[in-house]
Design an enzyme around this catalytic site. Sequence first.
Site, PDB file in Angstrom:
ATOM      1  N   GLY A 112       2.979   1.808  10.486  1.00 35.57           N
ATOM      2  CA  GLY A 112       3.378   1.044  11.703  1.00 35.57           C
ATOM      3  C   GLY A 112       2.950  -0.323  11.626  1.00 35.57           C
ATOM      4  CD  GLU A 168      -2.802   1.043   2.426  1.00 33.59           C
ATOM      5  OE1 GLU A 168      -4.099   1.135   2.380  1.00 33.59           O
ATOM      6  OE2 GLU A 168      -2.274   1.312   3.594  1.00 33.59           O
ATOM      7  CD  GLU A 210      -3.488  -1.869  10.888  1.00 30.60           C
ATOM      8  OE1 GLU A 210      -3.821  -2.265   9.642  1.00 30.60           O
ATOM      9  OE2 GLU A 210      -3.107  -0.709  11.137  1.00 30.60           O
TER      10      GLU A 210
END
Length: 895
Positions: free
Chosen positions: A311, A176, A347
């Site tokens: 992260g 991404e 996530e």
Amino acid sequence: MRAVWIVVAIACGASGGGCGGSTPTARPPTSRPAPTTPPPAAPTLTPLTAPPGVRLPREFQVERYAPSLVIDPAQPTFSGTIEIAGTLRAPQATIWLHAIGLTIDGAVATTDAGEVALTARTDVAPGRLALTAPQPLPAGRLVLTIRYRGLLDLVDTTGTFRQQVDGAWYAFTQHEALHARRTFPCVDEPDVKVPWTLTLQVPMTLTAAANAPIATEELTLAGKTLRFAPTPPLPSYLVAFAIGPFDVVEAGATSGGAPIRILAPAGRGAEAGFAAAATPKLVAALERWFGTPYPYAKLDSVAIPATVGFGAMENPGLVTYVEDLLLMPADASPLRQRRYASVGAHELAHQWFGDLVTPVWWDDIWLNESFASWLPDKIVGEVFPSWRKPIEAIEARDGALEADSLATARRIRQPIESEDDIVGAFDGITYGKGAAVLRMFEAHVGAARFQEGVRAYLAAHAHGNATAADFLGAIAAAAPDADVTASMSTLLDQAGAPRVTATIACSADRAEVVLAQDRYLPLGATTTATTPRWRLPVCVLAEVAGKRTRHCTLLADATATIALARCPTWVWPNADGLGYYRSSVAAAQWPKVLAAAGALDPSTRVAITSDLLAEIDAGRADIGLALAAVPALVKRGTRAELAMAVDLAGGVRPWVPAADRPRYERWIRSTFALGKRLGLVPAAGDDADRERLRGAVVALLADTGAEPTLRRDAVTRARTWRTQPAATRGLILRLAVRADPTVHDALLAEFPRETDRVILRDLAGALGAVLDPPRLEAALALTLDPALDIRVTLDILGAATGHEATRPVVEAFVRAHVDELLARMPRQAGARLVTWLTASCDAAAIEPARALAEAKLLGRPGARRRIDQALERLAQCAAVRGFIEPGVAAWAHRL
């Protein structure tokens, strides 16, 4: 390691077109005479023109990908073959794909009529691969087979990259937003969502994982070949794999039986304990909220030693985290545990919202990120009830409003006109503002109906793509009376923070509150050409005859009126603080609102204080009013209010006159005396809030307040810093180097020998905190040391910009070494350099910073917007300083 990059750079440059396309093989040296006949002429390439716009043409519709890669993480390159099957809509000679840094060794198109060799070119346009047949390929079924080679990145953590830990090599991916094209030739756009069947050939001793489970494993003399099961439909940016000698920690299974595992670097599996225990609980809570099982066949969580620009990443079935998020010691502090729970919930929420249903295009990536930023409050609060903190939603709203207070702020649903717009879409507007808007409209339509709409949206578009209009339509269908689509669209499609002012209008025969909306901009902001109008659900708190009442309306025009039974004593136009707008009242009303705030709920109190500070920044309220409120904020004792008090009290330090500094320091010591009780080390029973408070209050008291006991304790503890609690080690070291600069000398000597990245960050923060210029310059020089990882040493620069006394040293260093820094910095982070040139509050720095940034940074990803916004923030700070500095001086003189 730098030598590898030098060799690669020379090889790429020799071809004249970067590391794409075939690179000629150099002739070996020979003693024979040169031939007398001229060499054959190079073949003439047919002129090609790249298609216009950001998106590729879609004459070729991809239906599946089957890449097969040979990767040894110990080597700097990889090789691969990819089969891309699809349909050609009409006869076409050239098919366009994305590719960056890939050397194409051959390409073939297979049609019903047979195989056709293709010419591969990457020199036509950056990031584009043209595959051209001698004659137009016929319409119909088509399979492209492409052989290629690529680089395993060492610095940027983009595409497929490698890292070494304790002598062992690992390979990971980060695709991404625009980096899958560094691993595969493909149509690297989110709406091309198709199955992927991945094959990896890796060394025998290594473990490999990808989005799907391993279907077959074959051992060969070259290593082992792992064929993974076909994935459900995925866009290229969500395809992922990891290779290395991992410790694999089993962590149970989802309700549908999908296995859950944690993959840690070799020897560190024991540090996965909290993640292994928490992840199944978070998944179960998400399954309950979404009302559907986890949608993929497995769930691996992978620790990456170092990352740039991210992260964690929500790859379906293979979520990646920077290692200090995922791994921690058994005695990790509550704050560190909570950090994983929050990021993990984010996530994992993406597995449904963003993975199962993916945006059609990057202008709607906000929907992925804002939703996954909004939902974790609920999920973490369910799994860990003591961590439920509604007040943090108000703090997040405030952060988003601050990002939105720039005239150069972008829209949530920003049109994508360039690849830089895609890079710039991952910012505080996408994450913070989007989440705040969702939170406001959930409150407006009701939590149950909002959840019903989300579930309908996911069911309608599972394993496909959808737009924001699809999402708004689903919410509107669940709440047809709530004006969702029109109202939310005004916040999605217009930039800027709304401001709502409430004015009391009373006479003998009427009692009203008049609401007015405009765009909030602080002093120093660039004037905007237009004044947006929003459709805002507004709920007003009013005190009437000693009782608080609540009145809600939709503010759709420039003004609106709310009728009351009697004239109120005070009003506040953001009950609960959930409205995404700045709030204000008439100047004479502020003291009354502040006096009443103590009896309101903490979330509303925080919203009131933050909006008062915003009005001060806009030049409409006196800084003395806010400073006078600091003792009350401290007395209430909530973590959020104490944090605001610390920011306010410490933030005015640069503008307190030198003659008044002793009084100011005494006031800090008196007002924030609780910092002595908190102390420098955690106490038994400390929770995450107390841990965060310690970091803020103790730092202010010891540093700005020059509290002698804490300063001496910090220096003493710094002598044995390796034995200090990890939760406060960084704080101790930062305070110690300020109190006794000789502590800095020992830390400077230790830094090059340290390998633990968590400790390195603590050391970097301390090395950058020293106020002694020669010592700081010695620390800054570490960023130029080729033996040290610049991704860590850059934290020294960041720490040094945090104090007004050391900012000039940082700026001078950056100016003197700008080319060396940029040569070493990850390309994805290069635009960050402008923040070190604009950290002051001096208008005289604007034009020099602009000149250097535009000369050196343009061309780096996302640089244009980052430069413009950094310069505007500097201009705003200078203007606000000019307004409040006299008020600070007058306040300090009265202490």
